[in-house]
Write a protein that holds these residues in place. Structure first.
Motif, PDB file in Angstrom:
ATOM      1  N   ALA A 135     -18.592  -5.488  39.818  1.00  0.00           N
ATOM      2  CA  ALA A 135     -17.991  -6.600  38.834  1.00  0.00           C
ATOM      3  C   ALA A 135     -18.227  -5.796  37.339  1.00  0.00           C
ATOM      4  O   ALA A 135     -17.709  -6.553  36.285  1.00  0.00           O
ATOM      5  N   GLY A 136     -19.040  -4.685  37.092  1.00  0.00           N
ATOM      6  CA  GLY A 136     -19.045  -4.323  36.085  1.00  0.00           C
ATOM      7  C   GLY A 136     -20.252  -5.117  35.059  1.00  0.00           C
ATOM      8  O   GLY A 136     -20.039  -5.219  34.018  1.00  0.00           O
ATOM      9  N   GLU A 137     -20.941  -5.770  36.065  1.00  0.00           N
ATOM     10  CA  GLU A 137     -21.953  -6.711  35.121  1.00  0.00           C
ATOM     11  C   GLU A 137     -23.290  -6.244  35.237  1.00  0.00           C
ATOM     12  O   GLU A 137     -24.177  -6.595  34.632  1.00  0.00           O
ATOM     13  N   GLN A 138     -23.571  -4.938  35.867  1.00  0.00           N
ATOM     14  CA  GLN A 138     -24.868  -4.281  35.754  1.00  0.00           C
ATOM     15  C   GLN A 138     -25.198  -3.755  34.295  1.00  0.00           C
ATOM     16  O   GLN A 138     -24.210  -3.081  33.678  1.00  0.00           O
ATOM     17  N   LEU A 139     -26.415  -3.867  34.013  1.00  0.00           N
ATOM     18  CA  LEU A 139     -26.698  -3.717  32.575  1.00  0.00           C
ATOM     19  C   LEU A 139     -27.377  -2.208  32.693  1.00  0.00           C
ATOM     20  O   LEU A 139     -28.484  -2.214  33.408  1.00  0.00           O
ATOM     21  N   PHE A 140     -27.022  -1.344  31.821  1.00  0.00           N
ATOM     22  CA  PHE A 140     -27.891   0.005  31.690  1.00  0.00           C
ATOM     23  C   PHE A 140     -28.641   0.204  30.678  1.00  0.00           C
ATOM     24  O   PHE A 140     -27.988  -0.331  29.476  1.00  0.00           O
ATOM     25  N   HIS A 141     -29.770   0.876  30.743  1.00  0.00           N
ATOM     26  CA  HIS A 141     -30.476   1.057  29.355  1.00  0.00           C
ATOM     27  C   HIS A 141     -30.582   2.785  29.381  1.00  0.00           C
ATOM     28  O   HIS A 141     -31.491   3.214  29.975  1.00  0.00           O
ATOM     29  N   PHE A 142     -29.636   3.315  28.636  1.00  0.00           N
ATOM     30  CA  PHE A 142     -29.674   4.898  28.442  1.00  0.00           C
ATOM     31  C   PHE A 142     -30.502   5.252  27.280  1.00  0.00           C
ATOM     32  O   PHE A 142     -30.401   4.892  26.353  1.00  0.00           O
TER      33      PHE A 142
END
Length: 266
Positions: free
Chosen positions: A110-117
């Motif tokens: 769903a494109g709801e995953q939060l990433f911390h690059f």
């Protein structure tokens, strides 16, 4: 077309003043037709997914309840009761991991995953991950080779996502490869890093190879083998989130090799 028949086309001669309008109308019909076909395919895929999920939740849940009912009613006792408790715990853990993987996959899809690059030393991060796997590999009777450069390699990455990528690949080898050796290696240059996970197991057939990263693939094709069929699908989504790519090569009887390519900077 207005009534829904998108197979019709407006014909026009080269000399017609309205030819451009006709071409545009035809293009609209073609585009809408493609979207409708895609929507129907997506609906069918989700129906198949729901059917698979129903099976993968209902079966272990029914088994778990059966073991617990036997314990609760006193049908088993002593060592047999302890064995039933162990099996029930094992099945509950499997169900827990399945639900967690399912929620993760849904968020990714769903494109709801939060990433911390952030910039991390890929080699140090990989060594720390593999250190946690040493005991697991040894308890699973797997030999292992870890080929990670001693030099620092700074790369922009989400450390939690990268950890999940390696964990899923290693777990996939232990559960499905039927081998006894894992080789993890990392090669790097100024633009990208290549991470390879290789095993010496039964390999993947040429028929199955194109579908290996599809969701629920394992659950659909090998119900007798423990797994939820989401692990490799999650890996692909996480690699894509890093603007990378993952491929797999295999010869039946000679193991499989998963290769991840990650750009140094996103």
């Amino acid at each position: 077309m207005k009534q829904g028949n998108l197979n019709r086309r407006v014909l026009a001669r080269e000399s017609d003043m309205t030819k451009l309008i006709c071409y545009d109308i035809n293009q609209i019909a073609i585009s809408n037709q493609a979207r409708l076909i895609g929507q129907r395919q997506a609906d069918q895929a989700y129906k198949r997914l729901m059917t698979s999920l129903s099976h993968d939740v209902k079966t272990p849940l029914a088994s778990l309840v059966g073991y617990l009912e036997a314990i609760e009613s006193g049908i088993v006792s002593g060592e047999e009761r302890e064995e039933y408790l162990h099996v029930a715990f094992d099945k509950s853990q499997h169900l827990k991991h399945f639900v967690e993987s399912l929620f993760e996959w849904v968020k990714l899809d769903a494109g709801e995953q939060l990433f911390h690059f952030e910039y991390f030393d890929l080699n140090e991060l990989s060594r720390n991950i593999m250190a946690d796997w040493v005991a697991v590999l040894e308890n699973s009777n797997f030999e292992y080779e870890i080929e990670i450069p001693e030099t620092e390699y700074s790369i922009r990455i989400d450390p939690n996502a990268y950890t999940r990528i390696l964990n899923n690949l290693l777990q996939n080898v232990i559960v499905h490869s039927k081998g006894n050796q894992i080789i993890l290696s990392i090669l790097e240059n100024q633009d990208y890093a290549v991470i390879t996970v290789k095993d010496n197991g039964i390999g993947i057939s040429s028929v199955d190879l194109p579908h290996i990263f599809k969701r629920m693939y394992q659950a659909d094709h090998s119900r007798s083998v423990r797994g939820n069929g989401l692990g490799l699908s999650i890996v692909k989504e996480l690699v894509s989130a890093h603007k990378g790519k993952i491929t797999v090569a295999s010869t039946p009887g000679s193991g499989a090799e998963f290769t991840i390519t990650l750009p140094k900077a996103l």
